[in-house]
Design a protein around this motif. Structure first.
Motif, PDB file in Angstrom:
ATOM      1  N   GLU A 157      60.979  -3.370  10.848  1.00 35.20           N
ATOM      2  CA  GLU A 157      60.001  -3.870   9.877  1.00 35.20           C
ATOM      3  C   GLU A 157      58.652  -4.134  10.536  1.00 35.20           C
ATOM      4  O   GLU A 157      57.598  -3.864   9.938  1.00 35.20           O
ATOM      5  N   ARG A 171      55.045  -2.419   9.566  1.00 34.09           N
ATOM      6  CA  ARG A 171      53.856  -3.230   9.263  1.00 34.09           C
ATOM      7  C   ARG A 171      52.666  -2.837  10.125  1.00 34.09           C
ATOM      8  O   ARG A 171      51.518  -2.861   9.665  1.00 34.09           O
ATOM      9  N   VAL A 219      65.110   2.561   6.635  1.00 35.18           N
ATOM     10  CA  VAL A 219      63.687   2.315   6.835  1.00 35.18           C
ATOM     11  C   VAL A 219      62.917   3.631   6.906  1.00 35.18           C
ATOM     12  O   VAL A 219      61.803   3.734   6.378  1.00 35.18           O
TER      13      VAL A 219
END
Length: 318
Positions: free
Chosen positions: A94, A98, A156
């Motif tokens: 994550e 970002r 992801v």
């Protein structure tokens, strides 16, 4: 590239970091244990730490090699495996999304492919294992958490298009096997180059190739092991009389082994097929069983590490 390397104090990390630097990369090492290649001491399970590391550095790539491993089962509860191997992987994925990181390499394991039946070698033939093998039924918390982390990598990538390559690495640990004592450690490691081992140097090289090629691949999952000399058609013979099959491929092997006081395997229950990574990424391990025999024949040093006294950095927590 500026590369975040987790697990930088571990066996693989200590080999991989200098190789990355030799290719001109700026390496930031993160590990829960201090080490010569570790600039940041902390755990990937700490979301605030992971966030701060990504905020402080503009990473181009991540190699996530940090994990609790199978020998750590005796030292750590199951929750610690979930925290490090699953939650920690999610934190990194994550954060990479970002911050627009361009590539992510995840160190997984062939261990998650080994069911209880495969481990106990119940079948009449060796099991041929490649990236399509399944169903996957990991037999312990290590395998279960690494499989979950693989699924997070796939998810992801699908949701955010983060280029990810998962490497299911075969054995490359330097210590003795903690479950088999029939052969000396060096003899057993030499045998495993036939079907389920690679050197730590080759493992590191595979990670660098994956890092370089991840944007081209998008998402890939590959077994990494020394190339086997065997063919699927030999699976039955490998289980019943592996020594004879080996002698056909390597006629000098029986005499070289006898001179060393070693034993060839009587039976082989599974074989890892690393042909996909050769096909897709052009990677092939430099050290194979033939290299082991060359060393035995010349009297030179064995082309793999063996250190019965090696202890994982994770052992320092207990």
């Amino acid at each position: 590239m500026r590369v975040l390397l987790t697990g930088s104090s571990g066996w693989l990390g200590r080999c991989l970091a200098p190789m990355l630097r030799a290719q001109g990369h700026d390496v930031i090492g993160l590990d829960h244990a201090p080490g010569i290649e570790t600039g940041i001491v902390g755990t990937v399970a700490d979301s605030a730490l992971v966030a701060s590391v990504f905020d402080a550095h503009r990473f181009d790539g991540v190699i996530h090699a940090a994990a609790l491993h199978k020998p750590d089962i005796a030292r750590h509860p199951r929750q610690a495996f979930v925290d490090t191997n699953v939650t920690g992987t999610l934190h990194l994925l994550e954060a990479a999304v970002r911050h627009g990181v361009g590539r992510f390499v995840f160190t997984s394991t062939t261990s998650l492919m080994i069911t209880a039946a495969i481990r106990e070698e119940r079948g009449a033939a060796a099991v041929w294992l490649d990236e399509e093998s399944g169903p996957l039924r990991p037999r312990n918390i290590y395998g279960a958490t690494k499989r979950a982390a693989e699924d997070l990598c796939r998810l992801v990538h699908a949701d955010h298009r983060l280029p990810v390559i998962v490497l299911r690495t075969a054995r490359f640990f330097p210590e003795d096997d903690d479950t088999h004592r029939d052969l000396s450690g060096e003899n057993m490691k030499a045998n495993e180059f036939l079907n389920r081992r690679l050197t730590v140097e080759d493992c590191a090289r595979a990670h660098i190739v994956a890092l370089n090629q991840a944007p081209r691949i998008g998402f890939g999952l590959y077994i990494v092991s020394a190339p086997t000399p065997f063919r699927p058609a030999e699976a039955g013979a490998l289980k019943s009389d592996a020594a004879a099959v080996i002698a056909r491929h390597f006629p000098a092997a029986p005499a070289l082994y006898a001179a060393r006081g070693w034993s060839l395997p009587a039976g082989i229950g599974r074989v890892y097929d690393a042909s996909a990574i050769a096909r897709d990424l052009g990677f092939r391990c430099r050290t194979d069983f033939a290299a082991v025999l060359d060393a035995l024949g010349t009297g030179g040093p064995l082309p793999f590490a063996h250190d019965p006294a090696y202890v994982s950095p994770a052992a320092g927590d207990r």
